[in-house]
Design a protein around this motif. Structure first.
Motif, PDB file in Angstrom:
ATOM      1  N   GLY A   5       0.805  -1.218   0.000  1.00 23.61           N
ATOM      2  CA  GLY A   5       0.000   0.000   0.000  1.00 23.61           C
ATOM      3  C   GLY A   5       0.835   1.264   0.000  1.00 23.61           C
ATOM      4  N   ILE A   6       1.913   1.252   0.761  1.00 24.41           N
ATOM      5  CA  ILE A   6       2.795   2.421   0.797  1.00 24.41           C
ATOM      6  C   ILE A   6       3.380   2.684  -0.582  1.00 24.41           C
ATOM      7  CG2 ILE A   6       5.053   3.189   1.626  1.00 24.41           C
ATOM      8  CD1 ILE A   6       4.294   2.036   4.359  1.00 24.41           C
ATOM      9  N   ILE A   7       3.851   1.647  -1.237  1.00 25.71           N
ATOM     10  CA  ILE A   7       4.414   1.816  -2.584  1.00 25.71           C
ATOM     11  C   ILE A   7       3.342   2.334  -3.540  1.00 25.71           C
ATOM     12  CG2 ILE A   7       5.412   0.585  -4.558  1.00 25.71           C
ATOM     13  CD1 ILE A   7       6.792  -1.259  -2.571  1.00 25.71           C
ATOM     14  N   GLY A   8       2.119   1.817  -3.414  1.00 25.20           N
ATOM     15  CA  GLY A   8       1.032   2.272  -4.279  1.00 25.20           C
ATOM     16  C   GLY A   8       0.722   3.743  -4.089  1.00 25.20           C
ATOM     17  N   PHE A   9       0.650   4.204  -2.837  1.00 28.08           N
ATOM     18  CA  PHE A   9       0.371   5.617  -2.571  1.00 28.08           C
ATOM     19  C   PHE A   9       1.512   6.510  -3.068  1.00 28.08           C
ATOM     20  CE2 PHE A   9      -2.630   4.079   0.824  1.00 28.08           C
ATOM     21  CZ  PHE A   9      -3.761   4.645   0.248  1.00 28.08           C
ATOM     22  N   LEU A  10       2.747   6.034  -2.946  1.00 28.46           N
ATOM     23  CA  LEU A  10       3.876   6.816  -3.438  1.00 28.46           C
ATOM     24  C   LEU A  10       3.816   6.964  -4.957  1.00 28.46           C
ATOM     25  CD1 LEU A  10       6.801   5.411  -1.238  1.00 28.46           C
ATOM     26  CD2 LEU A  10       5.715   7.653  -1.073  1.00 28.46           C
ATOM     27  N   LEU A  11       3.394   5.914  -5.644  1.00 27.77           N
ATOM     28  CA  LEU A  11       3.259   5.989  -7.102  1.00 27.77           C
ATOM     29  C   LEU A  11       2.166   6.970  -7.507  1.00 27.77           C
ATOM     30  CD1 LEU A  11       3.649   2.221  -8.108  1.00 27.77           C
ATOM     31  CD2 LEU A  11       5.256   4.078  -8.544  1.00 27.77           C
ATOM     32  N   LEU A  12       1.188   7.187  -6.629  1.00 29.13           N
ATOM     33  CA  LEU A  12       0.132   8.154  -6.909  1.00 29.13           C
ATOM     34  C   LEU A  12       0.582   9.585  -6.666  1.00 29.13           C
ATOM     35  CD1 LEU A  12      -2.967   6.302  -5.375  1.00 29.13           C
ATOM     36  CD2 LEU A  12      -2.393   6.584  -7.800  1.00 29.13           C
ATOM     37  N   GLY A  13       1.780   9.750  -6.093  1.00 33.60           N
ATOM     38  CA  GLY A  13       2.336  11.088  -5.928  1.00 33.60           C
ATOM     39  C   GLY A  13       2.183  11.693  -4.551  1.00 33.60           C
ATOM     40  N   PHE A  14       1.764  10.918  -3.567  1.00 35.84           N
ATOM     41  CA  PHE A  14       1.628  11.462  -2.216  1.00 35.84           C
ATOM     42  C   PHE A  14       3.016  11.685  -1.597  1.00 35.84           C
ATOM     43  CE2 PHE A  14      -2.533   9.543  -2.825  1.00 35.84           C
ATOM     44  CZ  PHE A  14      -3.374  10.499  -2.263  1.00 35.84           C
ATOM     45  N   PRO A  15       3.171  12.702  -0.724  1.00 35.64           N
ATOM     46  CA  PRO A  15       4.469  12.951  -0.079  1.00 35.64           C
ATOM     47  C   PRO A  15       4.956  11.741   0.704  1.00 35.64           C
ATOM     48  CG  PRO A  15       2.976  14.795   0.277  1.00 35.64           C
ATOM     49  CD  PRO A  15       2.169  13.704  -0.356  1.00 35.64           C
ATOM     50  N   VAL A  16       6.253  11.502   0.642  1.00 31.33           N
ATOM     51  CA  VAL A  16       6.828  10.280   1.191  1.00 31.33           C
ATOM     52  C   VAL A  16       6.603  10.157   2.696  1.00 31.33           C
ATOM     53  CG1 VAL A  16       8.951   8.972   1.511  1.00 31.33           C
ATOM     54  CG2 VAL A  16       8.556  10.222  -0.620  1.00 31.33           C
ATOM     55  N   ALA A  17       7.031  11.175   3.443  1.00 30.81           N
ATOM     56  CA  ALA A  17       6.985  11.082   4.901  1.00 30.81           C
ATOM     57  C   ALA A  17       5.557  10.874   5.401  1.00 30.81           C
ATOM     58  CB  ALA A  17       7.578  12.346   5.519  1.00 30.81           C
ATOM     59  N   PHE A  18       4.610  11.617   4.813  1.00 32.44           N
ATOM     60  CA  PHE A  18       3.225  11.508   5.265  1.00 32.44           C
ATOM     61  C   PHE A  18       2.593  10.201   4.799  1.00 32.44           C
ATOM     62  CE2 PHE A  18       3.999  16.151   4.603  1.00 32.44           C
ATOM     63  CZ  PHE A  18       4.215  16.432   5.943  1.00 32.44           C
TER      64      PHE A  18
END
Length: 463
Positions: free
Chosen positions: A17-30
């Protein structure tokens, strides 16, 4: 359903899920902290996560902020930004270009050498790539270099700061591996383990850094032989040769003295990395003053950029701490342990599997994101298999250097694209890095086959 199985399943889904959200462009730390909190709440619902585990985060954050080793990070960043602002890199590139200009591929070789020197004196990848892109890329284009070779050399040389000390990545990994190794050794009954220091990782990374430089130069020489039109010579006019010796001394001596002062004091055991970093920061400021480049505006801009870079790294670290707590307390560490220990081939195959995972993650994640996520959950298992922490740390450093080069999120590619002229297509930049990614994979394979390349110098220094 078995609570253990539920916890392990949620841990795996959280990682994906974290990798998926990062691919969507969400800020890393948050993304790290937010996704972990969501899955922690789901774990609470199923009774596989105790929210009291979050109580350990306060002590962990205070530990980060009071960690004397990590104080070296903003100091080294300040040193790098100040050196970039003082235009020492520009003088080095121009001088090296004149020195090697008479041979085919000479400009490219000069870029590799200057990249190595900047790595040993700054360690700031973005500043190095941008500086060399602004100065050397136009010169290489005017000389008739193929855009693929020119851009590939600049991007690859600019990333040497990831592995050549003083690397901020090695500082974080040294601190992490030191604590993990101590816990692993105590669990095995060794209550007086040999300490792992940042200086050990710096020493271990020296020869691999030199190996990468030699591989890059070797590739340029190969291109000069088989495809001479891709990197023609750029003869120096006679009037510029007259003062070349003096120019070489004035351009090389200041950064070399700074490198010797910083790295020499660390490797020689004279100073800790933090103390050496303070020397480097002051030394970079003095060099800027001697070059009449020091002003209040430059100091202010350097301080702001240092604070920005440092804050970005530490907030990712804070978010990764939340991920680590949730992942481990839901049984994710058991899942990783079972996976790595169950691989055929023993410890070396386990290391190879972790290296392969990190390499793939490098396509979509930044270096700091990967080490803050992967190291805490894999290093305990690997170190329990009697893998050398210094060798592991340097292997990870060389591996993650490729994360700056591999598309679609290779930051070195973005940095160069931002300063490259429109005549250089983006496709040339992406094609240009491919041979250098292969060279880095070759370097990883060589270090895997001959670990003594990493462990020899730390062993020699440590007696």
């Amino acid at each position: 359903m078995d609570p253990v199985l539920i916890g392990e399943l949620l841990s795996g889904l959280m990682f994906v899920g974290i990798i998926g959200f990062l691919l969507l462009g969400f800020p890393v730390a948050f993304t790290l902290a937010g996704t972990s909190l969501i899955f922690g709440a789901v774990g609470m619902y199923f009774g596989v996560f105790d929210p009291s585990n979050f109580g350990s985060l306060a002590n962990r954050y205070i530990g980060y902020m009071t960690n004397e080793v990590l104080v070296a990070v903003p100091l080294f960043v300040f040193m790098g930004v100040m050196l970039e602002r003082s235009q020492i890199a520009e003088q080095l590139l121009m001088t090296m270009g004149k020195l090697f200009g008479n041979m085919r591929g000479g400009l490219a070789i000069s870029v590799v050498i200057v990249g190595a020197m900047l790595a040993a004196s700054t360690g700031v990848v973005g500043a190095t790539v941008v500086t060399m892109g602004l100065i050397s890329l136009p010169a290489m284009m005017r000389a008739g270099y193929k855009p693929t070779l020119a851009t590939g050399v600049i991007c690859a040389s600019g990333t040497l700061g990831q592995i050549i000390p003083p690397s901020t990545v090695l500082i974080f990994m040294g601190d992490m591996l030191s604590g993990i190794n101590a816990q692993v050794q105590m669990a095995k009954g060794n209550f007086a383990p040999s300490p792992v220091s940042v200086g050990d990782l710096f020493a271990g990374a020296m020869l691999p850094g030199v190996l990468l430089v030699l591989l890059y130069i070797g590739y340029v020489i190969f291109k000069a032989i088989v495809d001479p039109e891709s990197c023609p010579a750029t003869p120096v006019p006679p009037e510029e040769k007259a003062g070349l010796k003096r120019e070489i001394v004035t351009a090389l001596l200041p950064p070399l003295l700074l490198i010797l002062a910083v790295l020499g004091s660390i490797l020689g055991g004279i100073a800790t990395p933090t103390e050496a970093a303070s020397v480097g920061a002051v030394g970079a400021t003095l060099l800027a003053a001697f070059r009449w480049k020091l002003s209040w505006r430059i100091v202010h801009e350097t301080a702001i950029q240092t604070a920005t870079i440092t804050s970005m790294v530490f907030i990712i670290l804070f978010g990764a701490a939340v991920f680590s707590v949730v992942f481990r307390m839901m049984g994710g560490d058991n899942l990783v342990h079972e996976f790595l220990t169950g691989l055929p081939g023993g410890p070396l195959m386990a290391v190879a599997a972790v290296m392969a995972i990190m390499f793939v993650l490098g396509f979509i994640l930044d270096t700091f994101e990967i080490i803050f996520i992967v190291i805490p959950i894999t290093a305990p298992v690997l170190l329990a298999m009697d893998i050398s922490p210094v060798w592991l740390g340097v292997m990870v450093g060389v591996n993650l250097q490729t994360s700056f080069l591999t598309p679609p999120f290779g930051f070195a590619l973005f940095y160069l694209r931002g300063v490259a002229p429109d005549s250089v297509p983006t496709s040339a930049i992406y094609k240009g890095i491919l041979p250098f990614v292969l060279l880095q994979i070759l370097a990883i394979a060589m270090l895997f086959a001959f670990p003594g390349v990493v462990t020899w110098l730390p062993g020699l220094i440590g007696g």
